[in-house]
Design a protein around this motif. Structure first.
Motif, PDB file in Angstrom:
ATOM      1  N   SER A  62      39.130  60.693 -30.916  1.00 55.69           N
ATOM      2  CA  SER A  62      40.016  59.516 -30.893  1.00 55.69           C
ATOM      3  C   SER A  62      39.205  58.225 -30.930  1.00 55.69           C
ATOM      4  O   SER A  62      39.553  57.278 -31.643  1.00 55.69           O
ATOM      5  CB  SER A  62      40.899  59.534 -29.647  1.00 55.69           C
ATOM      6  N   ALA A  63      38.125  58.184 -30.184  1.00 53.50           N
ATOM      7  CA  ALA A  63      37.264  57.007 -30.179  1.00 53.50           C
ATOM      8  C   ALA A  63      36.673  56.771 -31.559  1.00 53.50           C
ATOM      9  O   ALA A  63      36.635  55.639 -32.064  1.00 53.50           O
ATOM     10  CB  ALA A  63      36.145  57.174 -29.151  1.00 53.50           C
ATOM     11  N   LEU A  64      36.249  57.835 -32.220  1.00 55.25           N
ATOM     12  CA  LEU A  64      35.677  57.715 -33.559  1.00 55.25           C
ATOM     13  C   LEU A  64      36.714  57.228 -34.562  1.00 55.25           C
ATOM     14  O   LEU A  64      36.439  56.360 -35.391  1.00 55.25           O
ATOM     15  CB  LEU A  64      35.109  59.069 -33.980  1.00 55.25           C
ATOM     16  N   VAL A  65      37.930  57.748 -34.472  1.00 53.95           N
ATOM     17  CA  VAL A  65      39.006  57.339 -35.388  1.00 53.95           C
ATOM     18  C   VAL A  65      39.360  55.871 -35.184  1.00 53.95           C
ATOM     19  O   VAL A  65      39.571  55.131 -36.160  1.00 53.95           O
ATOM     20  CB  VAL A  65      40.239  58.250 -35.189  1.00 53.95           C
ATOM     21  N   ILE A  66      39.408  55.400 -33.961  1.00 53.78           N
ATOM     22  CA  ILE A  66      39.729  53.997 -33.697  1.00 53.78           C
ATOM     23  C   ILE A  66      38.657  53.084 -34.284  1.00 53.78           C
ATOM     24  O   ILE A  66      38.966  52.085 -34.939  1.00 53.78           O
ATOM     25  CB  ILE A  66      39.903  53.761 -32.181  1.00 53.78           C
ATOM     26  N   ASP A  67      37.388  53.409 -34.083  1.00 54.13           N
ATOM     27  CA  ASP A  67      36.309  52.578 -34.618  1.00 54.13           C
ATOM     28  C   ASP A  67      36.302  52.575 -36.142  1.00 54.13           C
ATOM     29  O   ASP A  67      36.152  51.524 -36.766  1.00 54.13           O
ATOM     30  CB  ASP A  67      34.953  53.051 -34.091  1.00 54.13           C
ATOM     31  N   PHE A 100      34.420  52.182 -28.969  1.00 55.72           N
ATOM     32  CA  PHE A 100      34.323  53.473 -28.304  1.00 55.72           C
ATOM     33  C   PHE A 100      33.159  54.304 -28.815  1.00 55.72           C
ATOM     34  O   PHE A 100      32.725  55.239 -28.159  1.00 55.72           O
ATOM     35  CB  PHE A 100      35.629  54.251 -28.470  1.00 55.72           C
ATOM     36  N   GLY A 101      32.670  53.984 -29.998  1.00 55.77           N
ATOM     37  CA  GLY A 101      31.558  54.734 -30.561  1.00 55.77           C
ATOM     38  C   GLY A 101      30.273  54.597 -29.763  1.00 55.77           C
ATOM     39  O   GLY A 101      29.369  55.412 -29.890  1.00 55.77           O
ATOM     40  N   VAL A 118      26.833  55.188 -31.303  1.00 57.96           N
ATOM     41  CA  VAL A 118      27.018  54.357 -32.492  1.00 57.96           C
ATOM     42  C   VAL A 118      27.387  52.957 -32.016  1.00 57.96           C
ATOM     43  O   VAL A 118      28.518  52.708 -31.614  1.00 57.96           O
ATOM     44  CB  VAL A 118      28.123  54.927 -33.412  1.00 57.96           C
ATOM     45  N   ASN A 119      26.430  52.024 -32.070  1.00 56.89           N
ATOM     46  CA  ASN A 119      26.671  50.683 -31.535  1.00 56.89           C
ATOM     47  C   ASN A 119      27.301  49.739 -32.550  1.00 56.89           C
ATOM     48  O   ASN A 119      28.077  48.867 -32.195  1.00 56.89           O
ATOM     49  CB  ASN A 119      25.367  50.074 -31.024  1.00 56.89           C
ATOM     50  N   SER A 120      26.933  49.864 -33.832  1.00 53.93           N
ATOM     51  CA  SER A 120      27.465  48.954 -34.845  1.00 53.93           C
ATOM     52  C   SER A 120      27.359  49.603 -36.218  1.00 53.93           C
ATOM     53  O   SER A 120      26.748  50.654 -36.383  1.00 53.93           O
ATOM     54  CB  SER A 120      26.699  47.631 -34.828  1.00 53.93           C
TER      55      SER A 120
END
Length: 151
Positions: free
Chosen positions: A27-32, A116-117, A122-124
């Motif tokens: 979910s965090a990956l999809v949002i980012d 969330f990444g 994954v910062n940016s």
């Protein structure tokens, strides 16, 4: 001791905990990624409008410096919200941005932060959008068209 290893009480709690952890990570990956696609759409709008404005200046026989000033100003005027700090990559022959005798190519970029990444390391993410507009003249109009033609 053998009877204790065969008991499956509490197994569902472990499976639910593992699945929940995976679900939260995805979910965090999809949002980012969705946020980054939104940023790219906004950057594409800035690049498109800047390339079209550069072509207009090209038609008016402006110098490359004047064209690029217009391109930079228009790209930055389309910045809004989170895309408030995009960089317009300067022109170079055959590079990411370029001015030729009949076209203008504009590339804009930004470093988009991750929300969330960061939990996954994954910062940016560097996001780029590129647009190329070419000067074209109307030729061969054979039927009535809904716009005026110069005589």
């Amino acid at each position: 001791m053998g009877g204790m290893l065969r008991r499956d009480e509490g197994a569902a709690a472990i499976i639910v905990a593992v699945c929940l952890t995976v679900f939260i990570g995805l979910s965090a990956l999809v949002i980012d990624i969705g946020l980054w696609y939104n940023f790219r759409r906004q950057l594409q709008t800035a690049a498109d409008s800047a390339a079209l404005a550069g072509c207009q200046e090209l038609i008016l026989d402006k110098t490359d410096a004047e064209i690029w000033d217009t391109v930079g100003n228009l790209a930055h005027s389309n910045e809004s919200g989170p895309v408030a700090s995009c960089d317009v990559i300067p022109p170079s022959a055959g590079g990411l941005s370029d001015i030729t005798e009949d076209s203008v190519k504009v590339t804009v970029s930004m470093e988009a932060q991750s929300f969330f990444g960061r939990l996954l390391g994954v910062n940016s993410n560097l996001i780029r959008a590129q647009s190329r507009a070419q000067v074209g003249y109307l030729a061969g109009a054979k039927t009535p068209v809904p716009w005026a033609l110069p005589s």
